[in-house]
Design a protein around this motif. Structure first.
Motif, mmCIF file in Angstrom:
data_model
loop_
_atom_site.group_PDB
_atom_site.id
_atom_site.type_symbol
_atom_site.label_atom_id
_atom_site.label_comp_id
_atom_site.label_asym_id
_atom_site.label_seq_id
_atom_site.Cartn_x
_atom_site.Cartn_y
_atom_site.Cartn_z
ATOM 1 N N SER A 40 0.897 -1.271 -0.099
ATOM 2 C CA SER A 40 -0.040 0.063 0.070
ATOM 3 C C SER A 40 0.942 1.350 -0.055
ATOM 4 O O SER A 40 0.292 2.296 -0.781
ATOM 5 C CB SER A 40 -1.007 -0.017 1.128
ATOM 6 O OG SER A 40 -0.248 -0.163 2.363
ATOM 7 N N ILE A 41 2.248 1.463 0.886
ATOM 8 C CA ILE A 41 2.937 2.475 0.932
ATOM 9 C C ILE A 41 3.433 2.776 -0.597
ATOM 10 O O ILE A 41 3.533 3.849 -1.233
ATOM 11 C CB ILE A 41 4.080 2.348 1.965
ATOM 12 C CG1 ILE A 41 3.369 2.360 3.252
ATOM 13 C CG2 ILE A 41 5.124 2.990 1.679
ATOM 14 C CD1 ILE A 41 4.426 2.146 4.496
ATOM 15 N N GLN A 42 3.955 1.472 -1.464
ATOM 16 C CA GLN A 42 4.504 1.522 -2.377
ATOM 17 C C GLN A 42 3.527 2.290 -3.762
ATOM 18 O O GLN A 42 3.807 3.186 -4.395
ATOM 19 C CB GLN A 42 5.251 0.216 -3.062
ATOM 20 C CG GLN A 42 5.641 0.401 -4.475
ATOM 21 C CD GLN A 42 6.859 1.050 -4.559
ATOM 22 O OE1 GLN A 42 7.888 1.351 -3.754
ATOM 23 N NE2 GLN A 42 7.105 1.769 -5.790
ATOM 24 N N ALA A 43 2.393 1.544 -3.820
ATOM 25 C CA ALA A 43 1.457 1.955 -4.679
ATOM 26 C C ALA A 43 0.812 3.561 -4.238
ATOM 27 O O ALA A 43 0.805 4.239 -5.532
ATOM 28 C CB ALA A 43 0.024 1.104 -4.383
ATOM 29 N N ALA A 44 0.792 3.952 -3.245
ATOM 30 C CA ALA A 44 0.364 5.331 -3.115
ATOM 31 C C ALA A 44 1.533 6.085 -3.320
ATOM 32 O O ALA A 44 1.273 7.262 -3.753
ATOM 33 C CB ALA A 44 0.159 5.368 -1.242
ATOM 34 N N ARG A 45 2.790 5.721 -2.890
ATOM 35 C CA ARG A 45 3.981 6.781 -3.566
ATOM 36 C C ARG A 45 3.952 7.129 -4.894
ATOM 37 O O ARG A 45 4.595 7.899 -5.524
ATOM 38 C CB ARG A 45 5.139 5.986 -3.061
ATOM 39 C CG ARG A 45 5.482 6.160 -1.501
ATOM 40 C CD ARG A 45 6.789 5.616 -1.183
ATOM 41 N NE ARG A 45 7.046 5.702 0.199
ATOM 42 C CZ ARG A 45 8.150 4.809 1.078
ATOM 43 N NH1 ARG A 45 8.883 4.397 0.391
ATOM 44 N NH2 ARG A 45 8.504 5.375 2.382
ATOM 45 N N GLY A 447 5.729 -7.575 -1.118
ATOM 46 C CA GLY A 447 4.679 -6.435 -1.118
ATOM 47 C C GLY A 447 4.820 -5.404 -1.850
ATOM 48 O O GLY A 447 4.003 -4.785 -2.455
ATOM 49 N N GLN A 448 6.113 -4.905 -1.711
ATOM 50 C CA GLN A 448 6.307 -3.633 -2.452
ATOM 51 C C GLN A 448 6.358 -3.874 -3.874
ATOM 52 O O GLN A 448 5.591 -3.156 -4.499
ATOM 53 C CB GLN A 448 7.794 -3.235 -1.888
ATOM 54 C CG GLN A 448 8.314 -1.840 -2.742
ATOM 55 C CD GLN A 448 9.518 -1.170 -2.253
ATOM 56 O OE1 GLN A 448 10.161 -1.769 -1.218
ATOM 57 N NE2 GLN A 448 9.968 -0.288 -2.537
#
Length: 617
Positions: A40-45, A447-448
């Protein structure tokens, strides 16, 4: 009247909430564990609207909510979001040395600190990332590019969310099953995987799970002995550590640790003791994967009770009554983690199937999966099966050493469903290989990669399966991730991407090594390049290079001769512009220099495309 009015208003609010239109996001991640948080962090970034649904109050999964806060492997392969997490731990505790508080790992931390760090990383993504905690998914509908997920939020309200791309980052692969993905559970037969040490017959045995406990020293005069748990039998733990019951250990050859070694195995920087002890400790066998939610709850209470039995054993048989369940780690009524440590899950049937043999011999394996890597690992294959009643019937799994490895992109992509990505421990690997891919750093990297793949699909308005291997690998390299497990250069080095790209083509290959418990792969960056090091047969059929050392000048001529973009008459300046030194056509060229020059001359990721199996196309 006021009370009745309040009740009526509350009922109206709930009714409106249940009837409201579904929220729309680009990427929906179900499961805020180690994989899901990174995804989720990677997609949002990358600029896409992302939501993550997590059942517990904490994100981070096995790292935090399950309490497995002693990281296995990848200490020298820190990169991407996992590397950022490790760097934040160093900053929080003051040094790398401070993280070496327990002897099992070089990265030990307190779960609540890990949860704070991951929360801060998620919050930094701003409005592009919505994290919904205590959200329980009740239904999944839809198809590729048009998913609708129904869930109960933290207040018990029914909510819906629509998403273009769905990521299953649950602990047991529940979303993949709901979406109709083909999957496996348990150990495959050797005939199916080609693994020589796999059993002749398939079975449904999975690895033990563990309900971790954290103990705290309440002082030398404290008596923190808990009530004797139901079903307690001290003989079950007789060989967990030296104690009056372990005399028979000498006959069986079982290694017996001292009580102090056992307790300090997972000591955290704040002085708490993680109890996640294998074999005669609190590993617990139960296969809950296909059980209902209610059945799982019942079985997991038994696993928690088993850990309480082990705590009671430590307090009474090992004389550590001053150690009690820590009251300042988890905000739970019983001081236990929110979830157990699941070591194994459903494993999907994916576009690639990663086995122990593929990891052990990446260049000799029938499919060159190494060209498609999206995550790296260096931990030995490690299985926990000790307590299963059929243990005697299982093969004696004497795992042979493997080098550090990379995980193929195709393992996160289901064969029969599009626009669904599967991460965490449910990827397409064999039961045996899951013994290494299940570990925290690998799962965070997967995940990333899942988040990056989902975001690319949204940005390019393509289905997941239309995103190429090289596109995803390029995005991961930009995010400071390893795609090849080379120890020579860190992601911060100027030439890191060059050796990663050249390694992922196979033009120059790394060398795997096993040194004790350490699994390594080296690009051998400082060695002179030799003709026998160059593999171009898959790209230039019939190409043969004479053996022996190659000079700088000969290499430049070779590259120009096969169409490489090497300027004529300005070689020295071009060489220096690439960040290389000492341009001397007569001296041997180093492997690192060759990688940098070939990378610049050919644009290998633009020129040498590969499919999920690593074959050039």
């Amino acid at each position: 009247m006021k009370i009745i009015r309040k009740i009526a208003v509350a009922a109206l609010v709930l009714a409106l909430a249940s009837c409201s239109s579904p929220e729309q996001v680009d990427v929906l991640v179900v499961g805020g564990g180690a994989s899901g948080t990174a995804a989720s962090i990677q997609a949002a970034r990358m600029g896409v609207r992302t939501m993550v649904l997590e059942e517990t109050p904490w994100i981070g999964g096995m790292l935090t909510a399950a309490g497995v806060s002693c990281v296995d492997g990848n200490n020298r392969l820190r990169s991407g979001i996992f590397g950022e997490f490790a760097d934040s731990l160093v900053a929080r505790y003051g040094s790398n040395e401070a993280l070496q508080s327990g002897w099992v790992s070089n990265i030990n931390f307190d779960p609540h600190i890990g949860q704070e760090i991951l929360t801060n990383m998620a919050d930094a993504c701003g409005p592009l990332l919505t994290v919904k905690r205590e959200a329980v998914v009740t239904d999944v509908q839809g198809e590729a590019g048009d998913w609708t997920v129904t869930f109960r939020d933290s207040r018990g309200r029914k909510q819906k969310v629509n998403a273009d791309i769905l990521i299953d980052a649950t602990e047991l692969g529940d979303i993949a099953k709901a979406c109709g993905v083909d999957y496996k559970i348990g150990m495959e037969a050797s005939e199916e995987t080609g693994e020589s040490i796999a059993p002749e017959q398939a079975n449904d045995v999975i690895q033990d799970l563990t309900f971790v406990a954290f103990l705290k020293d309440y002082g030398p005069d404290a008596d923190m002995t808990i009530a004797k748990p139901e079903g307690y039998d001290p003989m079950v733990f007789r060989n967990a550590a030296l104690n009056p019951l372990s005399d028979e250990a000498a006959e069986t050859g079982q290694t017996i640790w001292s009580p102090q070694m056992m307790i300090t195995y997972g000591k955290t920087p704040q002085g708490r003791y993680m109890i996640n002890w294998p074999i005669y400790g609190n590993d617990y066998y139960v296969n809950i994967i296909e059980m209902s939610r209610e059945e799982r709850t019942i079985e997991l209470e038994k696993a928690k009770n088993f850990t309480l039995c082990f705590v009671y054993f430590i307090q009474t048989q090992l004389g550590m009554k001053n150690l009690g369940l820590a009251d300042d780690v988890f905000p739970t009524e019983d001081d236990f983690p929110f979830i157990p440590y699941h070591r194994e899950s459903r494993r999907i049937v994916g576009e690639a199937f990663f086995t122990l043999d593929a990891a052990a011999d990446p260049y000799g394996y029938e499919k060159p999966y190494y060209r498609t890597g999206i995550a790296v690992g260096d931990y030995p294959v490690d299985h926990h099966h000790f307590r299963h009643p059929r243990w005697k019937e299982l093969p004696d799994l004497e795992f042979y050493p493997i080098p550090s490895f990379n995980v193929p992109m195709g393992t996160i992509i289901p064969k029969n469903v599009d626009d669904l990505i599967v991460a965490e421990k449910s990827i397409s690997v064999s039961n045996l290989m899951n013994g290494s891919t299940r570990l925290q750093p690998v799962v965070m990297q997967l995940g990333q990669a899942s988040g990056a793949l989902a975001a690319l699909a949204v940005i390019k308005d393509k289905s997941v399966k239309k995103i190429g291997v090289r596109q995803l690998q390029t995005e991961l390299l930009e995010a400071g991730c390893y795609i090849m497990p080379y120890l020579d250069l860190k992601p911060s080095d100027r030439h890191f991407k060059a050796i990663q790209r050249i390694g992922a083509t196979g033009i120059l290959r790394g060398e795997g090594r096993n040194i004790g418990w350490s699994n390594e792969t080296w690009f051998r960056a400082g060695d002179p390049l030799r003709g026998e090091d160059i593999y171009l047969d898959g790209l230039l059929p019939g190409f043969n290079m004479a053996p022996g050392e190659i000079t700088v000048g000969a290499m430049m001529q070779l590259i120009r001769g096969i169409g490489g973009a090497v300027p004529s008459g300005r070689e020295s300046q071009w060489w220096e512009n690439l960040g290389l030194e000492d341009y001397d056509p007569a001296r041997p060229v180093l492997r690192l220099e060759a990688a940098v020059v070939v990378d610049a001359a050919f644009d290998p990721f633009g020129y040498f495309q590969v499919d999920y199996n690593g074959n050039f196309r």
